[in-house]
Design a protein around this motif. Structure first.
Motif, PDB file in Angstrom:
ATOM      1  N   VAL A  20       0.545  -1.241  -0.013  1.00  0.00           N
ATOM      2  CA  VAL A  20      -0.013   0.164  -0.211  1.00  0.00           C
ATOM      3  C   VAL A  20       0.896   1.584   0.004  1.00  0.00           C
ATOM      4  N   ARG A  21       2.058   1.324   1.250  1.00  0.00           N
ATOM      5  CA  ARG A  21       2.841   2.450   0.858  1.00  0.00           C
ATOM      6  C   ARG A  21       3.134   2.725  -0.593  1.00  0.00           C
ATOM      7  N   ARG A  22       3.552   1.611  -1.270  1.00  0.00           N
ATOM      8  CA  ARG A  22       4.739   1.858  -2.769  1.00  0.00           C
ATOM      9  C   ARG A  22       3.119   1.822  -3.657  1.00  0.00           C
TER      10      ARG A  22
ATOM     11  N   ARG B 144      17.989  11.464  -0.331  1.00  0.00           N
ATOM     12  CA  ARG B 144      17.905  10.174   0.788  1.00  0.00           C
ATOM     13  C   ARG B 144      17.212   9.824   1.068  1.00  0.00           C
ATOM     14  N   ILE B 145      16.544  10.942   2.360  1.00  0.00           N
ATOM     15  CA  ILE B 145      14.700  10.291   3.484  1.00  0.00           C
ATOM     16  C   ILE B 145      14.184   9.933   2.065  1.00  0.00           C
ATOM     17  N   LYS B 146      13.685   9.572   0.538  1.00  0.00           N
ATOM     18  CA  LYS B 146      13.508   9.130   0.186  1.00  0.00           C
ATOM     19  C   LYS B 146      13.884   8.505  -0.757  1.00  0.00           C
ATOM     20  N   GLU B 147      14.986   8.255  -0.781  1.00  0.00           N
ATOM     21  CA  GLU B 147      15.400   6.258  -1.099  1.00  0.00           C
ATOM     22  C   GLU B 147      15.217   5.003   0.241  1.00  0.00           C
ATOM     23  N   ILE B 148      15.619   6.484   1.033  1.00  0.00           N
ATOM     24  CA  ILE B 148      15.959   5.231   2.345  1.00  0.00           C
ATOM     25  C   ILE B 148      14.055   5.008   1.937  1.00  0.00           C
ATOM     26  N   GLN B 149      13.194   5.860   2.463  1.00  0.00           N
ATOM     27  CA  GLN B 149      11.938   5.645   2.028  1.00  0.00           C
ATOM     28  C   GLN B 149      11.348   4.543   1.543  1.00  0.00           C
ATOM     29  N   LEU B 150      11.577   4.247   0.512  1.00  0.00           N
ATOM     30  CA  LEU B 150      11.627   3.729  -1.157  1.00  0.00           C
ATOM     31  C   LEU B 150      12.530   1.980  -0.292  1.00  0.00           C
TER      32      LEU B 150
ATOM     33  N   ALA C 267      12.361   9.170   7.473  1.00  0.00           N
ATOM     34  CA  ALA C 267      11.765   8.048   6.275  1.00  0.00           C
ATOM     35  C   ALA C 267      10.309   7.933   6.906  1.00  0.00           C
ATOM     36  N   MET C 268       9.811   7.317   7.971  1.00  0.00           N
ATOM     37  CA  MET C 268       9.360   6.314   8.678  1.00  0.00           C
ATOM     38  C   MET C 268       8.109   8.038   8.096  1.00  0.00           C
ATOM     39  N   LEU C 269       8.161   8.590   8.442  1.00  0.00           N
ATOM     40  CA  LEU C 269       7.579  10.673   8.687  1.00  0.00           C
ATOM     41  C   LEU C 269       6.970  11.230   7.329  1.00  0.00           C
ATOM     42  N   ALA C 270       8.151  10.588   6.581  1.00  0.00           N
ATOM     43  CA  ALA C 270       7.837  11.184   4.751  1.00  0.00           C
ATOM     44  C   ALA C 270       7.269  10.539   4.332  1.00  0.00           C
TER      45      ALA C 270
END
Length: 256
Positions: free
Chosen positions: A94-96, A110-116, A152-155
């Motif tokens: 669902v997050r994807r 970088r935060i986007k990359e970690i979030q992915l 990243a979780m908050l993002a």
């Protein structure tokens, strides 16, 4: 059977794994039965993500895809509960789905990359540990800073934004309220719940004597003198135990 239909799904999944290994024709029937029994889980997770600007039916379809992925990829030989693997897997799908949209708030690259990478990392750790991993465990697995994992979780909340002045559908005869009007007051007990969840795993790791002193002091409301008399030690000794234990719990919770 009591509870949800997926509460005791592991025996069926073991039967399915054997059928797949033997290329038994019954594998399709068993797989469909497992999916059917676990559909309420996908519906529950889809509802958790509703209200973020995406139609519930779309979220439900994505969650069902995640459910199928969970059933196909669950490793029965590890002996872990199916839910501990399926929940992060479905939520990851669902997050994807939300990640395919645009970001309403600027998020560092970088935060986007970690979030992915979060979804697959959480899925892998949940399968290995048999529970949801902590931020520290996720950071260690990804070899990144724990603060970046938290960011990243908050993002995940930055995909879409809604105006506070936007009218909410009422569905009745009343005039629709704006989102701002519908917002409730902050619940002061939320912070207590967060603190309890942070400390709880560390309480379980305490030696019996230290845990007993905490229970007597904070759950039964006894004074230090009463605890000392009950345990046959000095009040100064109880004071030292409380000071050391509370300090250790605070440091452990803050590390997490």
């Amino acid at each position: 059977m009591t509870g949800d239909s997926y509460d005791d799904i592991e025996p069926l999944l073991k039967e399915l794994a054997v059928a797949v290994h033997r290329n038994d024709p019954s594998q399709d029937r068993l797989r469909e039965e497992a999916i059917r029994r676990c559909l309420p889980l996908a519906e529950h997770i889809a509802r958790k993500f509703s209200g973020r600007g995406e139609p519930y039916e779309d979220l439900l379809q994505v969650a069902r895809v995640g459910l199928v992925v969970s059933i196909d990829r669950f490793d029965v030989t590890r002996g872990s509960r199916f839910l501990s693997f399926a929940v992060p897997t479905i939520m990851g799908e669902v997050r994807r789905y939300f990640r395919d949209g645009t970001w309403a708030v600027r998020v560092p690259r970088r935060i986007k990359e970690i979030q992915l990478r979060l979804g697959t990392t959480i899925e892998k750790l949940a399968q290995r540990l048999g529970r949801m991993p902590t931020a520290r465990e996720i950071a260690a697995e990804m070899e990144v800073d724990r603060a970046e994992v938290t960011q990243a979780m908050l993002a995940a909340n930055a995909y879409q934004s809604s105006s506070l002045e936007a009218a909410m559908p009422d569905g009745g005869e009343n005039a629709p309220l704006s989102l701002l009007d519908a917002l409730g007051e902050e619940e002061p007990n939320y912070e207590l719940v967060e603190q309890y969840m942070a400390v709880r795993p560390h309480l379980q790791e305490l030696p019996d004597r230290e845990r007993e002193v905490l229970v007597l002091r904070f759950f039964e409301g006894r004074t230090q003198a009463q605890i000392a008399a009950h345990l046959g030690v000095s009040q100064m000794h109880i004071s030292r135990i409380l000071s050391k234990t509370l300090s250790g719990l605070r440091e452990a919770a803050l590390r997490d």
